[in-house]
Design a protein around this motif. Structure first.
Motif, PDB file in Angstrom:
ATOM      1  N   LYS A 133      -0.195  -2.680 -17.496  1.00 58.35           N
ATOM      2  CA  LYS A 133       0.270  -4.008 -17.925  1.00 58.35           C
ATOM      3  C   LYS A 133       1.755  -4.033 -18.254  1.00 58.35           C
ATOM      4  N   SER A 134       2.311  -2.887 -18.611  1.00 59.24           N
ATOM      5  CA  SER A 134       3.736  -2.850 -18.998  1.00 59.24           C
ATOM      6  C   SER A 134       4.552  -1.945 -18.081  1.00 59.24           C
ATOM      7  N   SER A 135       4.014  -1.620 -16.910  1.00 56.39           N
ATOM      8  CA  SER A 135       4.684  -0.651 -16.031  1.00 56.39           C
ATOM      9  C   SER A 135       5.636  -1.323 -15.059  1.00 56.39           C
ATOM     10  N   ASN A 136       6.570  -0.521 -14.525  1.00 55.82           N
ATOM     11  CA  ASN A 136       7.392  -0.985 -13.404  1.00 55.82           C
ATOM     12  C   ASN A 136       6.582  -0.841 -12.121  1.00 55.82           C
ATOM     13  N   HIS A 137       7.147  -1.287 -11.013  1.00 56.29           N
ATOM     14  CA  HIS A 137       6.317  -1.326  -9.808  1.00 56.29           C
ATOM     15  C   HIS A 137       5.994   0.071  -9.280  1.00 56.29           C
ATOM     16  N   GLN A 138       6.873   1.084  -9.514  1.00 61.15           N
ATOM     17  CA  GLN A 138       6.554   2.442  -9.074  1.00 61.15           C
ATOM     18  C   GLN A 138       5.341   2.989  -9.816  1.00 61.15           C
ATOM     19  N   LEU A 139       5.306   2.780 -11.160  1.00 67.05           N
ATOM     20  CA  LEU A 139       4.167   3.253 -11.937  1.00 67.05           C
ATOM     21  C   LEU A 139       2.906   2.444 -11.608  1.00 67.05           C
ATOM     22  N   THR A 140       3.085   1.157 -11.353  1.00 65.57           N
ATOM     23  CA  THR A 140       1.951   0.313 -10.953  1.00 65.57           C
ATOM     24  C   THR A 140       1.284   0.872  -9.702  1.00 65.57           C
ATOM     25  N   ILE A 141       2.100   1.174  -8.692  1.00 69.35           N
ATOM     26  CA  ILE A 141       1.575   1.727  -7.439  1.00 69.35           C
ATOM     27  C   ILE A 141       0.864   3.045  -7.701  1.00 69.35           C
ATOM     28  N   PHE A 142       1.466   3.878  -8.567  1.00 65.88           N
ATOM     29  CA  PHE A 142       0.880   5.192  -8.833  1.00 65.88           C
ATOM     30  C   PHE A 142      -0.475   5.063  -9.529  1.00 65.88           C
ATOM     31  N   HIS A 173     -12.745  -4.555 -13.406  1.00 64.70           N
ATOM     32  CA  HIS A 173     -12.504  -5.973 -13.126  1.00 64.70           C
ATOM     33  C   HIS A 173     -11.114  -6.388 -13.582  1.00 64.70           C
ATOM     34  N   ASP A 174     -10.637  -5.752 -14.648  1.00 64.43           N
ATOM     35  CA  ASP A 174      -9.263  -6.037 -15.096  1.00 64.43           C
ATOM     36  C   ASP A 174      -8.256  -5.575 -14.054  1.00 64.43           C
ATOM     37  N   PHE A 175      -8.517  -4.397 -13.480  1.00 65.27           N
ATOM     38  CA  PHE A 175      -7.637  -3.905 -12.410  1.00 65.27           C
ATOM     39  C   PHE A 175      -7.669  -4.848 -11.209  1.00 65.27           C
ATOM     40  N   ILE A 176      -8.845  -5.354 -10.890  1.00 60.01           N
ATOM     41  CA  ILE A 176      -8.986  -6.249  -9.731  1.00 60.01           C
ATOM     42  C   ILE A 176      -8.243  -7.553  -9.951  1.00 60.01           C
ATOM     43  N   ASN A 177      -8.333  -8.108 -11.144  1.00 59.30           N
ATOM     44  CA  ASN A 177      -7.812  -9.455 -11.407  1.00 59.30           C
ATOM     45  C   ASN A 177      -6.422  -9.472 -12.028  1.00 59.30           C
ATOM     46  N   PHE A 178      -5.801  -8.315 -12.190  1.00 59.11           N
ATOM     47  CA  PHE A 178      -4.478  -8.258 -12.822  1.00 59.11           C
ATOM     48  C   PHE A 178      -3.445  -9.019 -11.985  1.00 59.11           C
ATOM     49  N   ASN A 179      -2.469  -9.591 -12.650  1.00 58.76           N
ATOM     50  CA  ASN A 179      -1.433 -10.374 -11.983  1.00 58.76           C
ATOM     51  C   ASN A 179      -0.326  -9.451 -11.465  1.00 58.76           C
ATOM     52  N   TYR A 180      -0.570  -8.838 -10.323  1.00 55.25           N
ATOM     53  CA  TYR A 180       0.408  -7.925  -9.724  1.00 55.25           C
ATOM     54  C   TYR A 180       1.542  -8.721  -9.080  1.00 55.25           C
ATOM     55  N   ASP A 181       2.645  -8.021  -8.840  1.00 56.99           N
ATOM     56  CA  ASP A 181       3.756  -8.637  -8.112  1.00 56.99           C
ATOM     57  C   ASP A 181       3.545  -8.368  -6.618  1.00 56.99           C
ATOM     58  N   PHE A 182       2.870  -9.303  -5.952  1.00 53.14           N
ATOM     59  CA  PHE A 182       2.545  -9.109  -4.549  1.00 53.14           C
ATOM     60  C   PHE A 182       3.706  -9.434  -3.609  1.00 53.14           C
ATOM     61  N   ASN A 183       4.856  -9.696  -4.183  1.00 53.07           N
ATOM     62  CA  ASN A 183       6.055  -9.828  -3.354  1.00 53.07           C
ATOM     63  C   ASN A 183       6.563  -8.460  -2.911  1.00 53.07           C
ATOM     64  N   ILE A 184       6.007  -7.413  -3.516  1.00 49.46           N
ATOM     65  CA  ILE A 184       6.379  -6.045  -3.159  1.00 49.46           C
ATOM     66  C   ILE A 184       5.337  -5.501  -2.184  1.00 49.46           C
ATOM     67  N   PRO A 185       5.687  -5.269  -0.927  1.00 52.46           N
ATOM     68  CA  PRO A 185       4.711  -4.861   0.096  1.00 52.46           C
ATOM     69  C   PRO A 185       3.922  -3.607  -0.273  1.00 52.46           C
ATOM     70  N   GLU A 186       4.585  -2.655  -0.943  1.00 56.59           N
ATOM     71  CA  GLU A 186       3.882  -1.417  -1.291  1.00 56.59           C
ATOM     72  C   GLU A 186       2.727  -1.681  -2.250  1.00 56.59           C
ATOM     73  N   ILE A 187       2.930  -2.616  -3.161  1.00 62.51           N
ATOM     74  CA  ILE A 187       1.860  -2.951  -4.101  1.00 62.51           C
ATOM     75  C   ILE A 187       0.682  -3.573  -3.348  1.00 62.51           C
ATOM     76  N   VAL A 188       0.986  -4.441  -2.380  1.00 63.14           N
ATOM     77  CA  VAL A 188      -0.077  -5.046  -1.570  1.00 63.14           C
ATOM     78  C   VAL A 188      -0.874  -3.954  -0.859  1.00 63.14           C
ATOM     79  N   ASP A 189      -0.179  -3.001  -0.240  1.00 62.35           N
ATOM     80  CA  ASP A 189      -0.849  -1.933   0.501  1.00 62.35           C
ATOM     81  C   ASP A 189      -1.816  -1.154  -0.388  1.00 62.35           C
TER      82      ASP A 189
END
Length: 650
Positions: free
Chosen positions: A59-68, A96-112
Motif C-alpha cells: 500500500k505504501s510501496s513504489n512501483h519497483q517494490l509493488t512489482i516485486f 482479495h485485497d491484492f486483487i482489488n488494490f488500486n495499482y498504477d496501471f499506467n506502468i506496463p510492468e505492473i500490468v504484466d
C-alpha cells in the motif's frame, strides 16, 4: 525459526524500509520451505498472517517494490504443494485485497505482473474452492471482473493471458462432479454453479463477449492479408470463441446469436445487399471471415442457413444497433458495477437450457424470406480467382456437412475455352464439389476434354511442336496424382492463398491435362493411384549404371540424371562407391540452372507450381557450363517421354 522471527520483526520497522525487498524475498522463501519441509514454519506464517503484512507494505510501496511483491505472491501460490496450506492461502481475505488494490496501471510492468498474478490464482481455482472467489450473496466474481478489464490492453501477451483466465474459470461451470464428494457438497456446488452460469450470461458480464466481437470488427475493417500478426490475432479470438462454445455449452446459443447478429449478418449485408450499417469489408475479407467461422467454430448449421434456406430468422432489433467501438487508447475501467451485479442476485433464476430452447422455438416461428440466398448464388458468376477460391471453399464446407450445393452452376465454371484462367486450387475445389454429383454435363465435359487432349497430342507429333514448358515443368503433379487420396482430402485455405492470382497462359496446357485427369477419375471412377517418388532426401541408393553420372569436384559427389524416372539427384557416395546418400532431388524438367563463380545453382522453374528453394553446389568453375549443358540436353530428351506418357493417359 529465529531467522523468520527476526525478518518478521524487521518488516514492521519503518527504518528498515530500504531492506523491505530483501526481507520479503527471504520470507517468501521460508514460506515455501515451511510448506515443503518444515510445517511449524508455515504455521508461524499463518498464525501471524505474514501475507497481510506483505499487503501493508504494498500500500505504501513504489512501483519497483509493488512489482516485486506481486511477483513474490505469484511465486508462493504457484509453488505451494500441501493442499491444506494452499487452501489457507486461497481462502485468506488478503488475497482479495491484492486483487482489488488500486495499482498504477499506467506502468506496463505492473500490468504484466498483475495479470500473471490473476492467472496464477485462476489456475488454482477448482469446483471445490470456487466458493472462495465467487460471492454468492451479491453474485460477484472480483478476480474474473478485474481480469476482463484488460481484454483490450495493447500488449498481445496480456490479451492472451486474459483469454486463458476467462476460459479456465468459465469452464468450471461445466466440469463433471467428483464421485468422491458427498451429496450435500454436490448439492451446494450445483447451486453455486447455477448462479455462476447466470453471472456469465447476464449483464454486465456479457459485455466481455461484446468486447471480443468489437475486436474482430476492428480487425476486419483494417485487415491486411499480408500481415501475419493480424492473421494471428484473428485466429486467437476465433479459437477463444470455439473453446468457450465447446467447453461451456450453456453459452453456445447466446454466443452463436451474438456472432450471427454482429458479424455474419452485417458482413452479408455489406457484401450482398450493399448495406454497411455496422461493418464495411472487401469481398475477400468478408468471404474469408465467413469461411473462418465455418471452419473454426461449431456453428456451421446457423451460418449455412443464410445460403441454403428459403426462410431464416432475422432479429430486426439488431439491424440498427451498432456496438460502441472502444477508444484506440486503453484506459483502466474504474466504473462501479456493484448495483448491476446485485440485480443478478435479486432476480429469479430461470433454467438456462429452457431459455435457450424457448429462443430456438421463437426463431423457428418468426422466420422471414431469406434476402441473402439468391445474391450469394450470383457470386458464382465471378471470374475473380481469389473470390472463387473462398466461395467454393464455403460450399465445400457445406457439402462436407451434407448440404445441397449448386452443382449445376458450379460445373458451368468449367466450360472449355482457349485457356483455363482458374488456378490449380480452384480446379481442385470444383472437382471435389462434384464428387458423387450425378450430372449429364460431366459426361459432356469428359468428351470435350478428351477431344482437346487428342488434338494437343496430334499437334505435338505431327507438327513437332515443342512441348509446353508449363506442362513439362509440372508433369510430376500429374504423374504422382492419387485419386483416392485426393477425393478424401479436406483442403484448408491459408492466408497466403489469397494473394492476387496472376494467371500464366503458359500453364494452360498443364491445367487442361490436370483437369482431364481429375474429370476422368471422377466420371470413370478411375483407380489411378499415385506413382511413388523413387527418391527422397537422405535416402541411401544403389548407384544405377543406367543413369548418367556427372562428377562434381571429387570422386564422391555426383549429379545423377535418371531419365527413366525423370529426376535429377545430387548424391554423396560412400567409401565403397556403390551406395550414395541423396542430398537433393527434384523432377528434372522442373529445374532451371544458373551459376555464380564456382557455385552451381539449381532452382525452381518459374512455371513450377510446387516450387522449391534454390540449392547451391560447389563445383569446378571451368566445368560448370558443360554441366549445365548436359542437364539441358537431358531435359530436352525427356520431352518425347512425356508426350508418350501423355498419350497413355487416353
Amino acid at each position: 525459526m529465529q531467522q523468520v522471527k527476526r525478518l518478521h520483526k524487521d518488516l514492521t520497522k519503518p527504518e528498515k524500509s530500504h531492506k523491505y525487498k530483501q526481507i520479503i524475498e527471504e520470507l517468501s522463501e521460508y514460506f515455501l520451505f515451511g510448506d515443503h519441509q518444515q510445517e511449524e514454519l508455515f504455521d508461524y506464517f499463518a498464525e501471524h498472517n505474514i501475507l497481510s503484512l506483505f499487503y501493508q507494505k504494498l500500500k505504501s510501496s513504489n512501483h519497483q517494490l509493488t512489482i516485486f511483491i506481486i511477483e513474490r505472491m505469484s511465486m508462493i501460490i504457484t509453488n505451494l504443494q500441501n493442499p491444506l496450506n494452499l487452501n489457507y492461502v486461497l481462502s485468506n481475505p488478503v488475497l482479495h485485497d491484492f486483487i482489488n488494490f488500486n495499482y498504477d496501471f499506467n506502468i506496463p510492468e505492473i500490468v504484466d505482473y498483475y495479470v500473471n498474478f490473476l492467472k496464477t490464482i485462476a489456475i488454482r481455482i477448482n469446483r471445490d474452492n470456487f466458493y472462495l472467489y465467487f460471492n454468492q450473496r451479491y453474485c460477484t466474481f472480483p478476480l474474473l471482473w478485474q481480469a476482463q478489464k484488460f481484454i483490450n490492453y495493447p500488449d498481445q501477451l496480456v490479451k492472451n493471458t486474459i483469454q486463458n483466465i476467462v476460459l479456465s474459470l468459465s469452464k468450471l461451470s461445466s466440469e463433471p462432479k467428483s464421485e468422491k464428494q458427498t451429496e450435500s457438497v454436490i448439492y451446494n456446488q450445483t447451486k453455486i454453479m447455477i448462479q455462476f452460469k447466470h453471472y456469465l450470461t447476464s449483464s454486465p458480464f456479457i459485455q466481455v463477449y461484446v468486447k471480443y466481437i468489437i475486436q474482430i470488427q476492428n480487425l476486419l475493417e483494417s485487415l491486411n492479408l499480408d500481415s501475419q500478426d493480424e492473421q494471428d490475432k484473428l485466429e486467437d479470438i476465433l479459437m477463444f470463441f470455439n473453446d468457450l462454445i465447446t467447453e461451456c455449452p450453456f453459452l453456445s446459443t447466446f454466443l452463436e446469436k451474438l456472432i450471427l447478429d454482429q458479424l455474419i449478418q452485417p458482413i452479408l449485408d455489406c457484401l450482398l445487399l450493399n448495406k454497411s450499417n455496422t461493418i464495411k469489408v472487401s469481398y475477400e475479407v468478408g468471404l474469408l471471415t465467413i469461411y473462418l467461422f465455418l471452419t473454426r467454430l461449431p456453428i456451421v448449421y446457423s451460418i449455412m442457413s443464410y445460403f441454403c434456406k428459403d426462410q431464416i430468422y432475422i432479429d430486426n432489433a439488431i439491424q440498427h444497433q451498432k456496438l460502441q467501438k472502444q477508444s484506440q487508447k486503453w484506459v483502466y475501467d474504474t466504473k462501479n458495477m456493484e448495483t448491476e451485479f446485485q440485480n443478478i442476485f435479486l432476480k429469479e433464476y430461470d433454467d438456462i437450457e429452457e431459455r435457450n430452447n424457448q429462443f430456438i422455438d421463437y426463431k423457428k416461428n418468426n422466420e422471414v424470406q431469406n434476402p441473402y440466398k439468391n445474391h450469394f448464388l450470383e457470386l458464382l458468376r465471378s471470374k475473380h480467382n481469389t473470390l472463387l477460391l473462398l466461395y467454393l471453399s464455403i460450399w465445400l464446407v457445406a457439402k462436407q456437412n451434407n448440404y445441397q450445393i449448386p452443382s449445376l452452376q458450379i460445373i458451368k465454371l468449367l466450360q472449355l475455352k482457349e485457356e483455363i484462367v482458374f488456378s490449380k486450387q480452384v480446379l481442385e475445389l470444383i472437382i471435389l464439389l462434384l464428387v458423387n454429383e450425378e450430372l449429364k454435363e460431366l459426361e459432356q465435359l469428359y468428351e470435350d476434354l478428351k477431344n482437346k487432349l487428342i488434338s494437343m497430342i496430334s499437334n505435338l507429333k505431327v507438327t513437332n511442336k515443342k512441348l509446353s514448358e508449363g506442362l513439362s515443368a509440372n508433369w510430376d503433379i500429374i504423374e504422382h496424382f492419387d485419386w483416392h487420396k485426393f477425393k478424401d482430402s479436406k483442403p484448408v485455405i491459408k492466408f497466403e492463398d489469397l494473394k492476387p492470382y496472376v494467371d500464366n497462359s503458359k500453364l494452360s496446357e498443364f491445367k487442361y491435362v490436370y483437369l482431364w485427369v481429375l474429370v476422368t477419375c471422377l466420371i470413370k471412377n478411375s483407380q489411378k493411384q499415385r506413382i511413388e517418388k523413387p527418391y527422397h532426401i537422405n535416402q541411401e541408393i544403389e548407384l544405377n549404371l543406367n543413369c548418367e553420372f556427372i562428377q562434381i569436384m571429387d570422386s564422391q559427389h555426383y549429379l545423377i540424371l535418371d531419365l527413366d524416372s525423370g529426376y535429377l539427384i545430387y548424391t554423396c557416395t560412400h567409401n565403397n562407391q556403390k551406395l550414395g546418400t541423396v542430398k537433393f532431388v527434384q523432377p528434372l524438367k522442373a529445374i532451371q540452372c544458373s551459376f555464380i563463380n564456382d557455385t552451381l545453382i539449381l532452382e525452381s522453374n518459374k512455371l513450377c507450381i510446387n516450387s522449391f528453394k534454390p540449392y547451391h553446389i560447389k563445383c569446378q568453375k571451368d566445368v560448370i557450363p558443360s554441366v549445365i549443358d548436359r542437364i539441358y540436353q537431358a531435359q530436352q530428351s525427356m520431352s518425347l517421354l512425356i508426350i508418350n506418357k501423355l498419350e497413355a493417359l487416353l
